[in-house]
Design a protein around this motif. Structure first.
Motif, PDB file in Angstrom:
ATOM      1  N   PRO A  14       0.805  -1.213   0.000  1.00  0.00           N
ATOM      2  CA  PRO A  14       0.000   0.000   0.000  1.00  0.00           C
ATOM      3  C   PRO A  14       0.842   1.270   0.000  1.00  0.00           C
ATOM      4  O   PRO A  14       0.358   2.330  -0.348  1.00  0.00           O
ATOM      5  CB  PRO A  14      -0.805  -0.107   1.296  1.00  0.00           C
ATOM      6  CG  PRO A  14      -0.723  -1.536   1.716  1.00  0.00           C
ATOM      7  CD  PRO A  14       0.534  -2.082   1.117  1.00  0.00           C
ATOM      8  N   PRO A  38      -1.349 -11.384  -7.447  1.00  0.00           N
ATOM      9  CA  PRO A  38      -1.063 -10.712  -6.177  1.00  0.00           C
ATOM     10  C   PRO A  38       0.223  -9.890  -6.145  1.00  0.00           C
ATOM     11  O   PRO A  38       0.260  -8.832  -5.523  1.00  0.00           O
ATOM     12  CB  PRO A  38      -0.988 -11.866  -5.178  1.00  0.00           C
ATOM     13  CG  PRO A  38      -1.845 -12.931  -5.759  1.00  0.00           C
ATOM     14  CD  PRO A  38      -1.730 -12.790  -7.255  1.00  0.00           C
ATOM     15  N   TRP A  41       2.075  -4.921  -9.641  1.00  0.00           N
ATOM     16  CA  TRP A  41       1.736  -3.545  -9.262  1.00  0.00           C
ATOM     17  C   TRP A  41       0.273  -3.301  -9.646  1.00  0.00           C
ATOM     18  O   TRP A  41      -0.207  -3.810 -10.662  1.00  0.00           O
ATOM     19  CB  TRP A  41       2.637  -2.551 -10.015  1.00  0.00           C
ATOM     20  CG  TRP A  41       2.346  -1.127  -9.607  1.00  0.00           C
ATOM     21  CD1 TRP A  41       2.932  -0.437  -8.579  1.00  0.00           C
ATOM     22  CD2 TRP A  41       1.373  -0.260 -10.199  1.00  0.00           C
ATOM     23  NE1 TRP A  41       2.368   0.808  -8.493  1.00  0.00           N
ATOM     24  CE2 TRP A  41       1.417   0.949  -9.454  1.00  0.00           C
ATOM     25  CE3 TRP A  41       0.458  -0.382 -11.242  1.00  0.00           C
ATOM     26  CZ2 TRP A  41       0.593   2.040  -9.752  1.00  0.00           C
ATOM     27  CZ3 TRP A  41      -0.374   0.693 -11.540  1.00  0.00           C
ATOM     28  CH2 TRP A  41      -0.295   1.893 -10.801  1.00  0.00           C
ATOM     29  N   MET A  42      -0.432  -2.553  -8.801  1.00  0.00           N
ATOM     30  CA  MET A  42      -1.822  -2.209  -9.142  1.00  0.00           C
ATOM     31  C   MET A  42      -2.181  -0.865  -8.523  1.00  0.00           C
ATOM     32  O   MET A  42      -1.610  -0.483  -7.495  1.00  0.00           O
ATOM     33  CB  MET A  42      -2.785  -3.306  -8.660  1.00  0.00           C
ATOM     34  CG  MET A  42      -2.787  -3.521  -7.172  1.00  0.00           C
ATOM     35  SD  MET A  42      -3.730  -5.002  -6.677  1.00  0.00           S
ATOM     36  CE  MET A  42      -2.530  -6.303  -6.928  1.00  0.00           C
ATOM     37  N   GLU A  44      -3.867   1.912  -6.315  1.00  0.00           N
ATOM     38  CA  GLU A  44      -4.446   1.810  -4.971  1.00  0.00           C
ATOM     39  C   GLU A  44      -5.956   1.651  -4.992  1.00  0.00           C
ATOM     40  O   GLU A  44      -6.539   0.922  -4.201  1.00  0.00           O
ATOM     41  CB  GLU A  44      -4.077   3.046  -4.138  1.00  0.00           C
ATOM     42  CG  GLU A  44      -3.004   2.800  -3.126  1.00  0.00           C
ATOM     43  CD  GLU A  44      -3.065   1.430  -2.452  1.00  0.00           C
ATOM     44  OE1 GLU A  44      -2.274   0.561  -2.843  1.00  0.00           O
ATOM     45  OE2 GLU A  44      -3.910   1.212  -1.576  1.00  0.00           O
ATOM     46  N   TYR A  46      -7.776   0.291  -7.274  1.00  0.00           N
ATOM     47  CA  TYR A  46      -8.109  -1.074  -7.715  1.00  0.00           C
ATOM     48  C   TYR A  46      -8.029  -2.011  -6.509  1.00  0.00           C
ATOM     49  O   TYR A  46      -8.929  -2.795  -6.249  1.00  0.00           O
ATOM     50  CB  TYR A  46      -7.128  -1.486  -8.815  1.00  0.00           C
ATOM     51  CG  TYR A  46      -7.314  -2.885  -9.381  1.00  0.00           C
ATOM     52  CD1 TYR A  46      -8.170  -3.115 -10.454  1.00  0.00           C
ATOM     53  CD2 TYR A  46      -6.607  -3.968  -8.848  1.00  0.00           C
ATOM     54  CE1 TYR A  46      -8.332  -4.395 -10.985  1.00  0.00           C
ATOM     55  CE2 TYR A  46      -6.764  -5.253  -9.369  1.00  0.00           C
ATOM     56  CZ  TYR A  46      -7.627  -5.462 -10.437  1.00  0.00           C
ATOM     57  OH  TYR A  46      -7.780  -6.732 -10.954  1.00  0.00           O
ATOM     58  N   ARG A  47      -6.934  -1.885  -5.766  1.00  0.00           N
ATOM     59  CA  ARG A  47      -6.736  -2.743  -4.594  1.00  0.00           C
ATOM     60  C   ARG A  47      -7.858  -2.524  -3.566  1.00  0.00           C
ATOM     61  O   ARG A  47      -8.460  -3.464  -3.077  1.00  0.00           O
ATOM     62  CB  ARG A  47      -5.381  -2.424  -3.947  1.00  0.00           C
ATOM     63  CG  ARG A  47      -5.077  -3.272  -2.700  1.00  0.00           C
ATOM     64  CD  ARG A  47      -3.866  -2.732  -1.944  1.00  0.00           C
ATOM     65  NE  ARG A  47      -2.707  -2.648  -2.798  1.00  0.00           N
ATOM     66  CZ  ARG A  47      -1.921  -3.691  -3.081  1.00  0.00           C
ATOM     67  NH1 ARG A  47      -2.169  -4.874  -2.566  1.00  0.00           N
ATOM     68  NH2 ARG A  47      -0.890  -3.546  -3.873  1.00  0.00           N
ATOM     69  N   LYS A  48      -8.139  -1.259  -3.303  1.00  0.00           N
ATOM     70  CA  LYS A  48      -9.162  -0.936  -2.289  1.00  0.00           C
ATOM     71  C   LYS A  48     -10.531  -1.475  -2.683  1.00  0.00           C
ATOM     72  O   LYS A  48     -11.250  -2.043  -1.871  1.00  0.00           O
ATOM     73  CB  LYS A  48      -9.273   0.586  -2.133  1.00  0.00           C
ATOM     74  CG  LYS A  48      -8.349   1.151  -1.107  1.00  0.00           C
ATOM     75  CD  LYS A  48      -8.795   2.577  -0.749  1.00  0.00           C
ATOM     76  CE  LYS A  48      -7.667   3.297  -0.040  1.00  0.00           C
ATOM     77  NZ  LYS A  48      -7.514   4.676  -0.508  1.00  0.00           N
ATOM     78  N   ILE A  51     -10.502  -5.296  -2.359  1.00  0.00           N
ATOM     79  CA  ILE A  51     -10.523  -5.753  -0.961  1.00  0.00           C
ATOM     80  C   ILE A  51     -11.940  -5.593  -0.407  1.00  0.00           C
ATOM     81  O   ILE A  51     -12.476  -6.493   0.236  1.00  0.00           O
ATOM     82  CB  ILE A  51      -9.501  -4.972  -0.092  1.00  0.00           C
ATOM     83  CG1 ILE A  51      -8.082  -5.430  -0.426  1.00  0.00           C
ATOM     84  CG2 ILE A  51      -9.795  -5.168   1.400  1.00  0.00           C
ATOM     85  CD1 ILE A  51      -6.988  -4.688   0.320  1.00  0.00           C
ATOM     86  N   MET A 105      -4.286  -9.637  -1.218  1.00  0.00           N
ATOM     87  CA  MET A 105      -4.153  -8.204  -1.510  1.00  0.00           C
ATOM     88  C   MET A 105      -3.598  -7.440  -0.314  1.00  0.00           C
ATOM     89  O   MET A 105      -3.589  -6.210  -0.308  1.00  0.00           O
ATOM     90  CB  MET A 105      -5.502  -7.621  -1.908  1.00  0.00           C
ATOM     91  CG  MET A 105      -6.076  -8.330  -3.129  1.00  0.00           C
ATOM     92  SD  MET A 105      -7.274  -7.314  -3.989  1.00  0.00           S
ATOM     93  CE  MET A 105      -6.333  -6.697  -5.363  1.00  0.00           C
ATOM     94  N   TYR A 160      -8.977  -9.744 -11.576  1.00  0.00           N
ATOM     95  CA  TYR A 160      -8.082 -10.178 -10.500  1.00  0.00           C
ATOM     96  C   TYR A 160      -8.061 -11.713 -10.430  1.00  0.00           C
ATOM     97  O   TYR A 160      -9.061 -12.347 -10.060  1.00  0.00           O
ATOM     98  CB  TYR A 160      -8.489  -9.562  -9.158  1.00  0.00           C
ATOM     99  CG  TYR A 160      -7.420  -9.800  -8.115  1.00  0.00           C
ATOM    100  CD1 TYR A 160      -6.110  -9.402  -8.345  1.00  0.00           C
ATOM    101  CD2 TYR A 160      -7.703 -10.479  -6.932  1.00  0.00           C
ATOM    102  CE1 TYR A 160      -5.099  -9.653  -7.431  1.00  0.00           C
ATOM    103  CE2 TYR A 160      -6.705 -10.730  -5.999  1.00  0.00           C
ATOM    104  CZ  TYR A 160      -5.401 -10.311  -6.260  1.00  0.00           C
ATOM    105  OH  TYR A 160      -4.398 -10.572  -5.353  1.00  0.00           O
TER     106      TYR A 160
END
Ligand code: FE2
Ligand code: FE2
Length: 332
Positions: A14, A38, A41-42, A44, A46-48, A51, A105, A160
């Motif tokens: 993060p 996993p 790079w992605m 933020e 996208y990750r949020k 999740i 993630m 993902y």
């Protein structure tokens, strides 16, 4: 994605700020149907988003065991009980795959469960409705698992990788869930007049909440466009809802049951069923925690978590003992 997109720590924690070059490469890769893994790079955001979505999905599988669990001891036959137990156990497994997918993630299971127990994380509102009769167990299998399949088939193509792959396995099990529900519903619909009445009553109560499972109309989903571009979401809420209606109405006809919607009508021109307006006030009321069972469901999960503390402690102690033993053996 290629190793070139990994950050210096070999991962995309993060702490990594969004960088336009990586962002462009990411967008291009996703647009070309590449899967995100996993260690890639992605962005933020996208990750949020993922999740939130995967953990909500996991919580839904987890809380979803409760309304049906209510009927395990009262299933009408040994066969129905065995089927119901197997189905509920599958849902626990779905929660585990999904918590596992979310953990890739960078969020821990303990954090996700804390968010659920503190009422910060959402789960599907459908599970805040009560299961008043045995027919509700049948209706859940037929309609709730049926709606879940429509959603989840689309998610098998999510960008993902770990989430998409979990969906492949989950969908196979969901199709068994839907069939057992429909079969139980058919037994009631073809049974005595009282049984048929019970089946109709549960269809009346579960139909509209099942349509709400697809979420707000696309007109009211602010994040839809970005999530579609990132292929987190492959189809719009309204399109998925329409597919579910088109699939389910003939099934109700076959059972000889009536959908509780006077506006439901085949539209020859569109090639789809038209249906009535969803009660969005009810939808938001339940989302905000004021459905019939919201408090009860959350309390049941908190109690189960508290009562399971000794199991978690014992598992940790056992793991530590084993680790110490293999360390000692290695030193010999
Ligand atoms: Fe499930
Ligand atoms: Fe299911």
């Amino acid at each position: 994605m290629s190793d070139a997109t990994l950050d210096s720590k070999g991962g995309a924690g993060p702490a990594v700020a969004d960088d336009p070059k990586r962002r462009a490469a990411f967008d291009a890769r996703v647009a070309a149907e590449g899967k995100v893994e996993p260690r890639d790079w992605m962005p933020e955001q996208y990750r949020k988003t993922l999740i939130r979505q995967i953990s909500q999905h996991a919580h839904s599988e987890y809380v979803g065991m409760l309304p049906e669990g209510n009927w395990v001891t009262r299933a009408p036959t040994l066969r129905r009980k065995a089927v119901l137990l197997a189905k509920i156990q599958d849902e626990a497994g779905h929660a585990l795959y999904l918590y596992g997918a979310a953990e890739t993630m960078g969020v821990s299971r303990a954090e996700m469960l804390d968010a659920l127990h503190e009422g910060k994380a959402k789960y599907s509102s459908i599970f805040n409705y009560p299961t008043l009769t045995w027919a509700d167990v049948a209706a859940i299998g037929w309609l709730v698992d049926g709606a879940a399949i429509v959603n989840q088939v689309a998610l098998q193509r999510c960008s993902y990788g770990p989430y998409a792959r979990a969906m492949v396995r989950i969908c196979k099990e969901e199709s068994f869930h839907q069939r057992q529900g429909y079969e139980a519903m058919m037994a009631l619909a073809q049974g005595s007049p009282d049984q048929k009445k019970m089946a109709q009553d549960s269809l009346n109560r579960w139909w509209w909440p099942s349509l709400m499972m697809f979420g707000p109309s696309d007109r009211d989903s602010p994040h839809s466009a970005q999530n579609m571009a990132w292929k987190i979401k492959r189809e719009s809420n309204d399109d998925l809802r329409q597919r579910f209606v088109d699939m389910t109405v003939p099934q109700a006809d076959y059972l000889g049951l009536t959908m509780p919607d006077p506006d439901l009508k085949w539209n020859e021109e569109r090639g789809h069923y038209d249906f009535g307006e969803i009660d969005w006030d009810e939808f938001w009321r339940v989302v905000k925690g004021n459905g019939v069972c919201n408090r009860e469901r959350l309390q049941a999960r908190r109690d189960a978590h508290d009562k399971g503390a000794w199991v978690r402690e014992a598992a940790v102690a056992h793991a530590e003992k084993r680790a110490a033993r293999s360390l000692a053996q290695a030193a010999e």
